[in-house]
Design a protein around this motif. Structure first.
Motif, PDB file in Angstrom:
ATOM      1  N   PHE A   1       1.875  -7.551  -0.700  1.00 54.01           N
ATOM      2  CA  PHE A   1       1.366  -6.207  -0.979  1.00 54.01           C
ATOM      3  C   PHE A   1       0.063  -6.313  -1.769  1.00 54.01           C
ATOM      4  O   PHE A   1      -0.136  -7.274  -2.525  1.00 54.01           O
ATOM      5  CB  PHE A   1       2.393  -5.398  -1.782  1.00 54.01           C
ATOM      6  CG  PHE A   1       3.691  -5.184  -1.069  1.00 54.01           C
ATOM      7  CD1 PHE A   1       3.906  -4.046  -0.313  1.00 54.01           C
ATOM      8  CD2 PHE A   1       4.704  -6.135  -1.142  1.00 54.01           C
ATOM      9  CE1 PHE A   1       5.106  -3.855   0.355  1.00 54.01           C
ATOM     10  CE2 PHE A   1       5.909  -5.952  -0.480  1.00 54.01           C
ATOM     11  CZ  PHE A   1       6.109  -4.811   0.273  1.00 54.01           C
ATOM     12  N   ASP A   2      -0.814  -5.327  -1.608  1.00 57.72           N
ATOM     13  CA  ASP A   2      -2.043  -5.353  -2.395  1.00 57.72           C
ATOM     14  C   ASP A   2      -1.777  -4.835  -3.814  1.00 57.72           C
ATOM     15  O   ASP A   2      -0.680  -4.346  -4.123  1.00 57.72           O
ATOM     16  CB  ASP A   2      -3.162  -4.568  -1.697  1.00 57.72           C
ATOM     17  CG  ASP A   2      -2.862  -3.086  -1.537  1.00 57.72           C
ATOM     18  OD1 ASP A   2      -2.302  -2.483  -2.471  1.00 57.72           O
ATOM     19  OD2 ASP A   2      -3.204  -2.518  -0.478  1.00 57.72           O
TER      20      ASP A   2
ATOM     21  N   GLN B   1      -2.683  -2.262  -5.414  1.00 55.59           N
ATOM     22  CA  GLN B   1      -2.465  -0.830  -5.599  1.00 55.59           C
ATOM     23  C   GLN B   1      -1.314  -0.309  -4.729  1.00 55.59           C
ATOM     24  O   GLN B   1      -1.194   0.888  -4.509  1.00 55.59           O
ATOM     25  CB  GLN B   1      -3.749  -0.058  -5.274  1.00 55.59           C
ATOM     26  CG  GLN B   1      -4.917  -0.418  -6.196  1.00 55.59           C
ATOM     27  CD  GLN B   1      -6.188   0.330  -5.828  1.00 55.59           C
ATOM     28  OE1 GLN B   1      -6.498   0.487  -4.643  1.00 55.59           O
ATOM     29  NE2 GLN B   1      -6.909   0.798  -6.828  1.00 55.59           N
ATOM     30  N   ALA B   2      -0.478  -1.200  -4.261  1.00 57.66           N
ATOM     31  CA  ALA B   2       0.616  -0.823  -3.359  1.00 57.66           C
ATOM     32  C   ALA B   2       1.608   0.118  -4.040  1.00 57.66           C
ATOM     33  O   ALA B   2       1.908  -0.029  -5.230  1.00 57.66           O
ATOM     34  CB  ALA B   2       1.331  -2.071  -2.859  1.00 57.66           C
TER      35      ALA B   2
ATOM     36  N   SER C   1       4.265   1.320  -1.645  1.00 57.28           N
ATOM     37  CA  SER C   1       5.407   1.268  -0.738  1.00 57.28           C
ATOM     38  C   SER C   1       6.474   0.281  -1.209  1.00 57.28           C
ATOM     39  O   SER C   1       7.603   0.312  -0.713  1.00 57.28           O
ATOM     40  CB  SER C   1       4.950   0.897   0.682  1.00 57.28           C
ATOM     41  OG  SER C   1       4.412  -0.414   0.715  1.00 57.28           O
ATOM     42  N   ASN C   2       6.128  -0.598  -2.147  1.00 56.75           N
ATOM     43  CA  ASN C   2       7.108  -1.546  -2.685  1.00 56.75           C
ATOM     44  C   ASN C   2       7.737  -1.043  -3.983  1.00 56.75           C
ATOM     45  O   ASN C   2       8.369  -1.805  -4.716  1.00 56.75           O
ATOM     46  CB  ASN C   2       6.465  -2.910  -2.924  1.00 56.75           C
ATOM     47  CG  ASN C   2       5.298  -2.850  -3.902  1.00 56.75           C
ATOM     48  OD1 ASN C   2       4.791  -1.769  -4.209  1.00 56.75           O
ATOM     49  ND2 ASN C   2       4.866  -4.008  -4.384  1.00 56.75           N
TER      50      ASN C   2
ATOM     51  N   GLN D   1       8.801  -7.968   0.085  1.00 56.23           N
ATOM     52  CA  GLN D   1       8.202  -9.081   0.808  1.00 56.23           C
ATOM     53  C   GLN D   1       9.280  -9.784   1.632  1.00 56.23           C
ATOM     54  O   GLN D   1      10.393 -10.012   1.165  1.00 56.23           O
ATOM     55  CB  GLN D   1       7.573 -10.071  -0.174  1.00 56.23           C
ATOM     56  CG  GLN D   1       6.853 -11.222   0.517  1.00 56.23           C
ATOM     57  CD  GLN D   1       6.181 -12.147  -0.474  1.00 56.23           C
ATOM     58  OE1 GLN D   1       6.197 -11.899  -1.677  1.00 56.23           O
ATOM     59  NE2 GLN D   1       5.579 -13.221   0.021  1.00 56.23           N
TER      60      GLN D   1
ATOM     61  N   PHE E   1       4.066   6.031   0.800  1.00 51.64           N
ATOM     62  CA  PHE E   1       2.749   5.395   0.883  1.00 51.64           C
ATOM     63  C   PHE E   1       1.713   6.336   0.286  1.00 51.64           C
ATOM     64  O   PHE E   1       1.878   7.563   0.314  1.00 51.64           O
ATOM     65  CB  PHE E   1       2.362   5.104   2.336  1.00 51.64           C
ATOM     66  CG  PHE E   1       3.110   3.972   2.967  1.00 51.64           C
ATOM     67  CD1 PHE E   1       2.577   2.695   2.992  1.00 51.64           C
ATOM     68  CD2 PHE E   1       4.358   4.180   3.556  1.00 51.64           C
ATOM     69  CE1 PHE E   1       3.274   1.647   3.587  1.00 51.64           C
ATOM     70  CE2 PHE E   1       5.059   3.148   4.139  1.00 51.64           C
ATOM     71  CZ  PHE E   1       4.511   1.875   4.154  1.00 51.64           C
TER      72      PHE E   1
ATOM     73  N   ARG F   1      -2.430   5.048   3.729  1.00 50.46           N
ATOM     74  CA  ARG F   1      -3.133   3.811   3.403  1.00 50.46           C
ATOM     75  C   ARG F   1      -2.113   2.682   3.458  1.00 50.46           C
ATOM     76  O   ARG F   1      -1.181   2.629   2.657  1.00 50.46           O
ATOM     77  CB  ARG F   1      -3.765   3.877   2.013  1.00 50.46           C
ATOM     78  CG  ARG F   1      -4.643   2.659   1.689  1.00 50.46           C
ATOM     79  CD  ARG F   1      -5.276   2.779   0.312  1.00 50.46           C
ATOM     80  NE  ARG F   1      -4.285   2.605  -0.734  1.00 50.46           N
ATOM     81  CZ  ARG F   1      -3.858   1.416  -1.166  1.00 50.46           C
ATOM     82  NH1 ARG F   1      -4.321   0.304  -0.630  1.00 50.46           N
ATOM     83  NH2 ARG F   1      -2.960   1.344  -2.136  1.00 50.46           N
TER      84      ARG F   1
ATOM     85  N   ASP G   1      -0.605  -0.578   2.659  1.00 53.89           N
ATOM     86  CA  ASP G   1      -0.814  -1.391   1.452  1.00 53.89           C
ATOM     87  C   ASP G   1      -0.132  -2.756   1.512  1.00 53.89           C
ATOM     88  O   ASP G   1       0.109  -3.381   0.475  1.00 53.89           O
ATOM     89  CB  ASP G   1      -0.344  -0.620   0.214  1.00 53.89           C
ATOM     90  CG  ASP G   1       1.113  -0.161   0.315  1.00 53.89           C
ATOM     91  OD1 ASP G   1       1.839  -0.690   1.173  1.00 53.89           O
ATOM     92  OD2 ASP G   1       1.513   0.723  -0.467  1.00 53.89           O
ATOM     93  N   PHE G   2       0.212  -3.215   2.714  1.00 51.48           N
ATOM     94  CA  PHE G   2       0.816  -4.538   2.839  1.00 51.48           C
ATOM     95  C   PHE G   2       0.207  -5.289   4.018  1.00 51.48           C
ATOM     96  O   PHE G   2      -0.461  -4.701   4.869  1.00 51.48           O
ATOM     97  CB  PHE G   2       2.342  -4.442   3.023  1.00 51.48           C
ATOM     98  CG  PHE G   2       2.773  -3.688   4.251  1.00 51.48           C
ATOM     99  CD1 PHE G   2       2.819  -4.302   5.491  1.00 51.48           C
ATOM    100  CD2 PHE G   2       3.133  -2.336   4.164  1.00 51.48           C
ATOM    101  CE1 PHE G   2       3.215  -3.601   6.627  1.00 51.48           C
ATOM    102  CE2 PHE G   2       3.524  -1.635   5.286  1.00 51.48           C
ATOM    103  CZ  PHE G   2       3.569  -2.271   6.518  1.00 51.48           C
ATOM    104  N   THR G   3       0.433  -6.592   4.042  1.00 54.56           N
ATOM    105  CA  THR G   3      -0.006  -7.428   5.153  1.00 54.56           C
ATOM    106  C   THR G   3       1.222  -8.053   5.802  1.00 54.56           C
ATOM    107  O   THR G   3       2.307  -8.076   5.211  1.00 54.56           O
ATOM    108  CB  THR G   3      -0.951  -8.549   4.675  1.00 54.56           C
ATOM    109  OG1 THR G   3      -0.305  -9.294   3.644  1.00 54.56           O
ATOM    110  CG2 THR G   3      -2.256  -7.976   4.149  1.00 54.56           C
TER     111      THR G   3
END
Length: 376
Positions: free
Chosen positions: A131-132, A134-135, A137-138, A149, A197, A211, A213-215
């Motif tokens: 996650f970035d 500023q996430a 969603s976690n 994750q 989100f 936005r 906010d994860f990869t």
């Protein structure tokens, strides 16, 4: 020194030319397959630049790169008794000929997507890698659930996610920033409710979008290093390549389906008034977008070409007069009435539809030019 604007226009003409050629080729091949007489196969409209004949068909290249046509004998109905005339063929054959153009555009999108996917070092997954900073969603919000994750996203709002583009598409539709997700966590399927989100306004619109906010993780693509055996035996390496060919095909298929869904939903949004005419792009805006993509690199250019060809394919299949889908609807009416519409009535319907399309193109092109002048 070559003018970048001229190069952009030439690249756009080339992209449009290939897309139009493939579309008309779909009509041409199925017409020939069903024994319909094809009088002319043309790329472009307006005055002829080049032409040559082979058999019964004249092939031509015309001045204006804004379309093309496959002129078939008896295409407009009438009393032509030629057994090879279009209107003399069975309705199901005519329907296939009409939809073949749009279908071929979608196939072209898949082929280009396959090439792009095959040359990438990694294939996509739907497994969250991180996650970035500023996430949100976690994190748990107002009693909702949170992502972690390692979660493998299986569904978003009850829609299956096979590749990363499915995730992007489904989250794009969640304007309030809240979605339900089905994930695989530690080998178990877990239902997450109201995952939150952050949202932001999409550039150039007034629409609120999520936005992301994860990869997600990537996985090795064997086809991107075809000659690296990685210590395998010859037959083991060949077998692994065949497996990878299938994996690339599957990913390309699902990514193509994602774009088809995106185009379809955008068309519905336009019809329902969610987006206005000032937010559409016509020939001028599309040419500008192709030029920008070309300057950004081959990958960007191919991606916008995929979107354009799929867009053209779907739009042509819409049940609107003068479009291929509209002509299929007229075939349906013919089947219900058990007799064809008169050539005058059918011609008038298609003429009105064509006129409306031309008005739309002019209005959208005017907006394109206005945006270019204003720098927006």
């Amino acid at each position: 020194m070559i003018d970048i604007g001229v190069v952009s226009i030439l690249v756009a003409i080339l992209v449009f030319g290939v897309i139009i050629f493939v579309h008309e080729l779909g009509h041409f091949m199925t017409a020939k397959m069903f024994g319909v007489q094809v009088n002319e196969f043309s790329i472009g409209m307006g005055p002829r630049l080049l032409k040559f004949g082979k058999g019964e068909t004249e092939y031509s290249l015309r001045l204006l790169p804004i379309g093309g046509f496959c002129a078939m004998e008896g295409e407009d109905g009438g009393e032509d008794e030629n057994p090879r005339a279009f209107h003399r063929k069975a309705k199901w054959k005519r329907a296939i000929i009409l939809v073949a153009g749009g279908f071929m555009n979608i196939v072209l999108g898949f082929v280009v997507m396959y090439f792009m996917t095959a040359t990438q070092p990694l294939l996509s997954t739907t497994i969250i890698s991180g996650f970035d900073s500023q996430a949100v969603s976690n994190q748990v919000h107002d009693g909702g659930d949170a992502l972690q994750q390692g979660d493998k996203i299986l569904k978003i709002n009850n829609t299956r996610c096979n590749v990363d583009t499915d995730i992007v598409f489904e989250l794009m539709r969640a304007e309030d920033g809240k979605v339900d997700m089905l994930v695989e966590r530690d080998g178990q399927q877990v239902q997450l409710r109201n995952v939150q989100f952050a949202t932001e306004i999409a550039e150039g619109t007034e629409t609120s979008v999520v936005r992301i906010d994860f990869t997600v993780y990537g996985r090795d693509n064997t086809l991107s290093h075809l000659f690296d055996t990685q210590g395998r035996s010859f037959w083991g390496h060949v077998g692994h390549i065949f497996v990878s060919i299938g994996e690339v095909a599957a990913e390309s298929f699902f990514k193509t389906v994602s774009i088809v869904k995106l185009v379809w939903v955008l068309l519905i949004d336009i019809i329902t008034g969610k987006y206005g005419l000032n937010e559409l792009a016509g020939p001028v805006g599309t040419t500008s977008a192709i030029g920008e993509a070309a300057s950004a690199g081959l990958s960007s250019l191919l991606m916008i070409a995929v979107f354009i060809t799929i867009n053209l394919g779907i739009v042509n299949l819409l049940p609107f007069p003068a479009l291929d889908g509209g002509r299929v609807v007229l075939l349906g009416l013919e089947a219900i009435r058990r007799k064809p519409l008169s050539p005058k009535v059918e011609g008038a319907i298609n003429l009105v539809g064509f006129g409306l399309l031309m008005v739309l193109i002019v209005v959208v092109s005017f907006n394109d030019i206005a945006r270019l002048i204003s720098g927006g």
